[in-house]
Write a protein that holds these residues in place. Structure first.
Motif, PDB file in Angstrom:
ATOM      1  N   LYS A  46       0.931  -1.188  -0.065  1.00 59.40           N
ATOM      2  CA  LYS A  46      -0.042  -0.001  -0.186  1.00 59.40           C
ATOM      3  C   LYS A  46       0.896   1.135  -0.215  1.00 59.40           C
ATOM      4  N   THR A  47       1.960   1.287   0.786  1.00 59.47           N
ATOM      5  CA  THR A  47       2.667   2.504   1.110  1.00 59.47           C
ATOM      6  C   THR A  47       3.364   2.643  -0.306  1.00 59.47           C
ATOM      7  N   VAL A  48       4.051   1.530  -0.692  1.00 61.55           N
ATOM      8  CA  VAL A  48       4.695   1.720  -1.829  1.00 61.55           C
ATOM      9  C   VAL A  48       4.004   2.218  -3.224  1.00 61.55           C
ATOM     10  N   PRO A  95       1.694  11.280   5.549  1.00 67.41           N
ATOM     11  CA  PRO A  95       2.387  10.211   5.607  1.00 67.41           C
ATOM     12  C   PRO A  95       2.154   9.108   6.816  1.00 67.41           C
ATOM     13  N   GLN A  96       2.462   7.838   6.701  1.00 74.05           N
ATOM     14  CA  GLN A  96       2.255   6.816   7.563  1.00 74.05           C
ATOM     15  C   GLN A  96       3.343   7.267   8.827  1.00 74.05           C
ATOM     16  N   SER A  97       3.000   7.405  10.138  1.00 73.96           N
ATOM     17  CA  SER A  97       3.700   7.923  11.105  1.00 73.96           C
ATOM     18  C   SER A  97       4.117   9.311  10.895  1.00 73.96           C
ATOM     19  N   ALA A 167      -4.177   9.467   2.583  1.00 71.90           N
ATOM     20  CA  ALA A 167      -3.653   9.378   3.870  1.00 71.90           C
ATOM     21  C   ALA A 167      -3.419   7.958   4.203  1.00 71.90           C
ATOM     22  N   ASP A 168      -2.141   7.773   4.695  1.00 73.76           N
ATOM     23  CA  ASP A 168      -1.428   6.466   4.686  1.00 73.76           C
ATOM     24  C   ASP A 168      -1.623   6.008   6.192  1.00 73.76           C
ATOM     25  N   GLU A 169      -2.544   4.828   6.630  1.00 73.60           N
ATOM     26  CA  GLU A 169      -2.549   4.456   7.854  1.00 73.60           C
ATOM     27  C   GLU A 169      -2.636   5.740   8.867  1.00 73.60           C
ATOM     28  N   PRO A 170      -3.735   6.635   8.529  1.00 75.63           N
ATOM     29  CA  PRO A 170      -3.963   7.625   9.458  1.00 75.63           C
ATOM     30  C   PRO A 170      -4.378   7.563  10.835  1.00 75.63           C
TER      31      PRO A 170
HETATM   32 MG    MG Z   1       2.117   0.928   4.818  1.00 77.33          MG
END
Ligand code: MG
Ligand code: ADP
Ligand code: SF4
Length: 300
Positions: A46-48, A95-97, A167-170
């Motif tokens: 997903k993030t990639v 971003p994630q984190s 929104a990545d893993e918000p």
């Molecule tokens: Mg990810």
């Protein structure tokens, strides 16, 4: 009206002597006014995929396919083009984190005002839309709770008024109350005519706000369709397993582990975990071309 048209995108990483097949032949269209959730277990790509869209992949990545935003192919664009016309302006990324992406020595206000200057936006209204109060803005990142850092990241992503928010893993690490508030903010954005790509392993979050859900497994989209259909009448055994594991449904999570992305099978990557597998599954299933699409030889 601009859409994002992701067409047959694959991303591979060279890693030592091996190749990591992180994203495989992914196609997805996102239109203004809709919230699309991209769901799947950790490590499924997903993030990639999000990083590929914004030109944030490291040097060992090789990308094929296209991702058209109007006339521009994001995958073929130069870093300069992406910085000048896309990042923060057409596509905002949470971003994630997020806390780790904030500059530790500057207040939230100073980071937001700088982003507003660069992108030509309005810091105060972005802060308001993200649910921040003026007093939150005078804090340094280490003085922000996880929920507040998330809101600052949202405000930073919104300040240039992009039409698409990724929104990545918000919701990771937030209390349920904060999660619901944040998700409702994303829903409002979509209702205001923006588009939201919600990347999450939390199907309950997708359930709350998504119009459509795309389920990813081992780098591929295995099912995509209207959210209520994917949740209540999933056709792919993996998607059905995910939906059954929702807290209120109380079925067991899917046993087994996803395959190594350095050693994907030729056939269906879910076969070793699939109770419905037959000899047909030794051949890779192709995603059908309909509004509720599935990649499975023996769909539910
Ligand atoms: Mg990810
Ligand atoms: N720079 C990299 N080099 C090699 N492999 C990577 C790199 N970045 C990510 N990967 C691998 O790509 C796969 C997908 O990762 P990711 O997109 O972060 O998953 P997630 O769905 O959890 O967001 C993982 O197996 C991860 O280890
Ligand atoms: S193609 Fe076969 S192994 Fe794969 S999910 Fe469908 S039934 Fe299961």
């Amino acid at each position: 009206m601009v859409n994002l048209e992701i067409d047959r995108v694959s991303v591979r990483f060279a890693l030592g002597g091996a190749t990591v097949e992180a994203v495989n032949d992914v196609s997805l269209r996102i239109r203004p006014g809709e919230c699309v959730a991209l769901v799947g277990e950790s490590g499924c790509g997903k993030t990639v995929l999000a990083s590929a869209l914004l030109g944030f992949l490291p040097g060992n990545a090789e990308t094929t396919g296209s991702a058209r935003l109007g006339e521009l192919d994001l995958l073929a664009a130069t870093d300069q083009e992406l910085a000048r016309t896309v990042r923060g302006r057409q596509i905002g990324l949470v971003p994630q984190s997020p806390a780790s992406h904030l500059t530790p020595v500057r207040t939230a206000r100073s980071q937001l005002e700088e982003a507003a200057r660069v992108l030509g936006g309005d810091a105060e209204s972005a802060a308001r839309r993200a649910g921040l109060l003026p007093e939150h803005l005078d804090r340094y990142p280490h003085e922000l709770s996880g929920g507040m850092a998330q809101r600052v990241a949202n405000a930073l992503a919104l300040v240039g008024d992009p039409w698409l928010l990724i929104a990545d893993e918000p919701t990771t690490g937030l209390d349920r109350d904060l999660v619901d508030g944040l998700l409702d903010e994303f829903r409002r954005l979509a209702d205001d005519g923006h588009a939201v790509l919600l990347i999450t392993h939390d199907l309950a979050a997708a359930h709350r706000i998504a119009d459509r859900i795309a389920v990813m497994y081992a780098g591929r989209i295995v099912e995509v369709g209207p959210a209520h259909e994917v949740l209540d009448a999933a056709r792919h055994p993996y998607a059905r397993g995910l939906a059954n594991a929702l807290p209120e449904r109380d079925f067991l999570p899917i046993p087994g582990q996803p395959p190594l992305l350095t050693d994907l099978p030729d056939g269906c990557a879910f076969a070793p975990r699939c109770a419905q597998a037959t000899a047909l599954c030794e051949e890779r299933p192709v995603l059908t071309d309909d509004p509720h699409a599935v990649a499975c030889h023996v769909p539910c």
